[in-house]
Scaffold this motif. Sequence first.
Motif, short mmCIF file in Angstrom:
data_model
loop_
_atom_site.label_atom_id
_atom_site.label_comp_id
_atom_site.label_asym_id
_atom_site.label_seq_id
_atom_site.Cartn_x
_atom_site.Cartn_y
_atom_site.Cartn_z
N HIS A 1 0.32 -1.42 0.24
CA HIS A 1 -0.09 0.04 -0.09
C HIS A 1 0.84 1.06 0.07
CE1 HIS A 1 -3.74 1.45 0.53
NE2 HIS A 1 -3.66 2.63 1.16
N CYS B 1 0.73 5.46 0.29
CA CYS B 1 -0.49 6.74 0.07
C CYS B 1 0.42 7.80 0.08
CB CYS B 1 -0.90 6.33 1.79
SG CYS B 1 -2.44 7.75 1.91
N GLN C 1 -0.93 -1.50 -3.72
CA GLN C 1 -1.79 -0.42 -4.00
C GLN C 1 -1.32 1.17 -4.09
OE1 GLN C 1 -5.79 -2.89 -3.19
NE2 GLN C 1 -5.59 -3.23 -4.95
N SER D 1 -3.31 4.31 -2.69
CA SER D 1 -4.76 5.20 -2.33
C SER D 1 -4.27 7.04 -1.49
CB SER D 1 -5.35 4.72 -1.05
OG SER D 1 -3.85 5.01 -0.17
N TYR D 2 -5.05 7.98 -2.46
CA TYR D 2 -4.61 9.70 -2.38
C TYR D 2 -5.23 9.73 -0.78
CZ TYR D 2 -3.43 8.76 -7.22
OH TYR D 2 -2.44 8.39 -8.68
N ALA E 1 -8.51 4.57 -6.54
CA ALA E 1 -7.49 5.12 -6.12
C ALA E 1 -8.17 6.31 -4.88
CB ALA E 1 -6.44 5.49 -6.22
N ARG F 1 -10.87 4.46 -2.48
CA ARG F 1 -8.88 3.52 -1.08
C ARG F 1 -9.03 4.46 -0.46
NH1 ARG F 1 -7.52 0.38 -5.79
NH2 ARG F 1 -5.97 1.67 -5.63
N GLY F 2 -8.91 5.44 -0.80
CA GLY F 2 -8.04 6.30 0.52
C GLY F 2 -9.14 6.66 1.32
N ASP G 1 -10.04 2.63 3.42
CA ASP G 1 -8.67 2.15 4.46
C ASP G 1 -8.18 2.79 5.70
OD1 ASP G 1 -6.54 4.18 3.28
OD2 ASP G 1 -6.43 3.32 1.91
#
Length: 431
Positions: A215, A217, A236, A238-239, A369, A372-373, A376
């Motif tokens: 991950h 970020c 992956q 995430s923003y 993305a 996801r942010g 998560d």
Amino acid sequence: MGIAVEALFTSALGLQPPWVVDDVRLDIAKRRIDFEIGCHTSRLACPACGAATQPVHDRLRRSWRHLDFFQFEAWLHCDVPRVACGACGKTTQVAVPWARAASGFTAAFEALALILCLDLPVRQAAELLRCKDKRLWRRIEFYVAQARALEDFAGVRTVGIDETSLRRGQHYITVVHDLDRKRLLFATEGREHRTVVEFAEDLKAHGGDPAQVRHVCMDMSAAYAKGVALALPEAQISYDRFHVVSMAIEAMDQVRRAEMATDAQAVRAALGAGGRKTLRQLLWGMRRNPSTWSARQLQAMHWLQRSTLKSARAWRLKMALRAVYARATAHNSIEQAASDLRAWLSWARRCRLEPFKKLAATLKERFDAVVRGMVDHRSNAFVEAMNGLLQQAKRAARGFRTSQNFIAIAYLRMSKLKHLPASPFAPAMPT
């Protein structure tokens, strides 16, 4: 000085035979104390090959700055032996037990300097220690490099990537943090995709595996996204939620500034008496959360919500995006977060406010993305906080001379290094 005093200082300095304190000179006028150390032997082991009982060839005069003795500057002096080895044929200077090779400070003095630089600007620490700050920078870089070489990055799974400014103009460094263990892993000059590639190489050099990073970020940097795709294949993206909301705040500010520039007189007329003061309250009220509004900001925002200004529409869009994130946190559902975000994007595309239409297009391109942010529960808040501390330290020190200085102090303060020299003032072990 009597023999008892010399023996006392030999023990205090932790010296073992053949090293002893031969003389102690106190100069009250110069506020200085000098210790003369002797090596009382004619044979030593060869420093190069280890061969025992090799003859001393000659002795070279050396001096080291030590921890202060009360209010006096303390110095150690020694004629250091050089051994002529019959086994390897080399003539080599022996290592002294109180300092590392080629250093003009004792190990205890360097350890104290590092402790001070953990909290103080390097220039201020140098003033307290009565030495040049350039000499402290060299020690910081040496010990940080030594400690980082022994760090273990195995098990790194979640990282945050961000940039921080080095100085005015387009000068930046990229920082990569371990978000699980809250430590700085890597820093390098620049903010291109190669910086992520360099991080992956550094990770491998410290026992980590780029393929195990799951991950990342970060903000919406295309360069960082490219670097992650190249160097962290299983990660992956995430923003960061705070970055996305900050983009919405900036879009709102653009709408407000444009409206005030074109229709300022009409807005002030609508506000009536005290219009300028109300505009200032609107500026801060639109940016702050409603729970933190002052009485004047509350009054100004109530007026805004009843108006037909574009700024009111922009503020509602910003608050609606915050609500999307709040619901995503509460429900912890990707499906719900995706549905809410699609609804917000639809509104933003139809709002007739160009900054929000551009923001909607940006978020749509990175939809997965961004979602996801939302769910998560990870963010770059820790990274942003550390960057803030770095900037505070830089301002307090009136700037770092080089990017290497900046990066070294970042590692010293934020990497939780385990292999730095121990404090010379550590509590004594119980007897």
